[in-house]
Design a protein around this motif. Structure first.
Motif, PDB file in Angstrom:
ATOM      1  N   SER A 109       0.894  -1.202   0.041  1.00  0.00           N
ATOM      2  CA  SER A 109      -0.015  -0.023   0.064  1.00  0.00           C
ATOM      3  C   SER A 109       0.819   1.287  -0.087  1.00  0.00           C
ATOM      4  O   SER A 109       1.747   1.158   0.862  1.00  0.00           O
ATOM      5  CB  SER A 109      -0.899  -0.087   1.228  1.00  0.00           C
TER       6      SER A 109
ATOM      7  N   ILE B   1      -3.647  -0.462  -7.392  1.00  0.00           N
ATOM      8  CA  ILE B   1      -3.310  -0.105  -8.777  1.00  0.00           C
ATOM      9  C   ILE B   1      -2.721   1.239  -9.053  1.00  0.00           C
ATOM     10  O   ILE B   1      -3.290   2.343  -8.626  1.00  0.00           O
ATOM     11  CB  ILE B   1      -4.441  -0.352 -10.097  1.00  0.00           C
ATOM     12  N   TYR B   2      -1.291   1.188  -9.430  1.00  0.00           N
ATOM     13  CA  TYR B   2      -0.695   2.466  -9.798  1.00  0.00           C
ATOM     14  C   TYR B   2      -0.054   2.595 -10.986  1.00  0.00           C
ATOM     15  O   TYR B   2       0.629   1.564 -11.470  1.00  0.00           O
ATOM     16  CB  TYR B   2       0.569   2.850  -8.702  1.00  0.00           C
TER      17      TYR B   2
ATOM     18  N   GLU C 205      -1.523   2.043 -14.009  1.00  0.00           N
ATOM     19  CA  GLU C 205      -1.999   0.909 -14.745  1.00  0.00           C
ATOM     20  C   GLU C 205      -1.219  -0.481 -14.466  1.00  0.00           C
ATOM     21  O   GLU C 205      -1.375  -1.317 -15.485  1.00  0.00           O
ATOM     22  CB  GLU C 205      -1.601   1.025 -16.500  1.00  0.00           C
TER      23      GLU C 205
ATOM     24  N   ARG D  18      -0.739   4.461  -0.050  1.00  0.00           N
ATOM     25  CA  ARG D  18      -1.373   5.556   0.715  1.00  0.00           C
ATOM     26  C   ARG D  18      -2.209   5.157   1.805  1.00  0.00           C
ATOM     27  O   ARG D  18      -3.063   5.717   2.287  1.00  0.00           O
ATOM     28  CB  ARG D  18      -2.262   6.293  -0.131  1.00  0.00           C
TER      29      ARG D  18
ATOM     30  N   SER E  11      -4.866   2.819   1.809  1.00  0.00           N
ATOM     31  CA  SER E  11      -6.379   2.308   1.700  1.00  0.00           C
ATOM     32  C   SER E  11      -6.382   0.596   1.678  1.00  0.00           C
ATOM     33  O   SER E  11      -7.004  -0.176   2.129  1.00  0.00           O
ATOM     34  CB  SER E  11      -6.963   2.794   0.616  1.00  0.00           C
ATOM     35  N   THR E  12      -5.207   0.138   0.846  1.00  0.00           N
ATOM     36  CA  THR E  12      -5.097  -1.210   0.775  1.00  0.00           C
ATOM     37  C   THR E  12      -4.687  -1.922   2.103  1.00  0.00           C
ATOM     38  O   THR E  12      -5.253  -3.123   2.552  1.00  0.00           O
ATOM     39  CB  THR E  12      -3.980  -1.820  -0.380  1.00  0.00           C
TER      40      THR E  12
END
Ligand SMILES: Cc1cc2nc3c(=O)[nH]c(=O)nc-3n(C[C@H](O)[C@H](O)[C@H](O)COP(=O)(O)O)c2cc1C
Length: 164
Positions: free
Chosen positions: A9, A54-55, A57, A11, A13-14
């Protein structure tokens, strides 16, 4: 029987989703939540949940590297989840998350994939619906595992209904 939830993760959220999942099943089974970058030991885990945001793409490369470092999780039951925003863009977005993002994270997996789930990610404001879905999904995954079932369909936010 032990469940390992492996995530990375950028930031938060994951990570939050992974922790909410652990809380949801923690009363029933032993759960470890571990970061993909910390060379997690999954030896004693028969069910491995792998999650990535996902970062640009693709799923965070650290998660794929983890999968590769464990010989594709060979011999394990595996459930995969991703967080992204593309799924919000109607039918095309949904098809795209399956064809590209889910394929990229599932590709190196040699274990038995028993479930795949796309969650709506967030950037600033936490999405309570995602957290609710995470609790619900992980319970169904555990149930499927215990019954030796496979949840065949890739699941999407909001129960998979197309909106566009
Ligand atoms: C710089 C940046 C790039 C992103 N790129 C994509 C992308 O290519 N496709 C997508 O669907 N979501 C993209 N997202 C959305 C993230 O996947 C989403 O915010 C996710 O919840 C972030 O997870 P994290 O908080 O665990 O890092 C991007 C977000 C950021 C901030």
């Amino acid at each position: 029987m032990k469940v390992c939830i492996i995530y990375d993760s950028e930031r938060g959220s994951t990570e939050k989703v992974a922790r909410v999942m652990a809380d949801a099943i923690g009363g029933r089974v032993e759960v470890k939540v571990l970061r993909a970058t910390e060379n997690p030991d999954i030896e004693d885990c028969s069910l491995v949940i792998v999650g990535a945001p996902i970062y640009y793409e693709r799923p965070l490369p650290s998660v794929k590297n983890f999968i590769l470092s464990k010989d594709g999780l060979k011999g394990k039951n595996v459930a995969v989840f991703i967080l992204c925003i593309a799924d919000k863009f109607g039918r095309l977005g949904k098809a795209y998350t399956e064809r590209r993002y889910m394929r990229l994270i599932a590709e190196p997996i040699k274990g038995r994939i028993i479930a795949r789930k796309v969650f709506d990610g967030w950037i600033l404001k936490e999405n309570p619906e995602t957290l609710r879905e995470a609790q619900e999904w992980i319970k169904r995954v555990l149930e499927a595992y215990e019954r030796e079932n496979v949840l065949e369909e890739i699941e999407h936010p909001g129960g998979g209904e197309n909106e566009g």
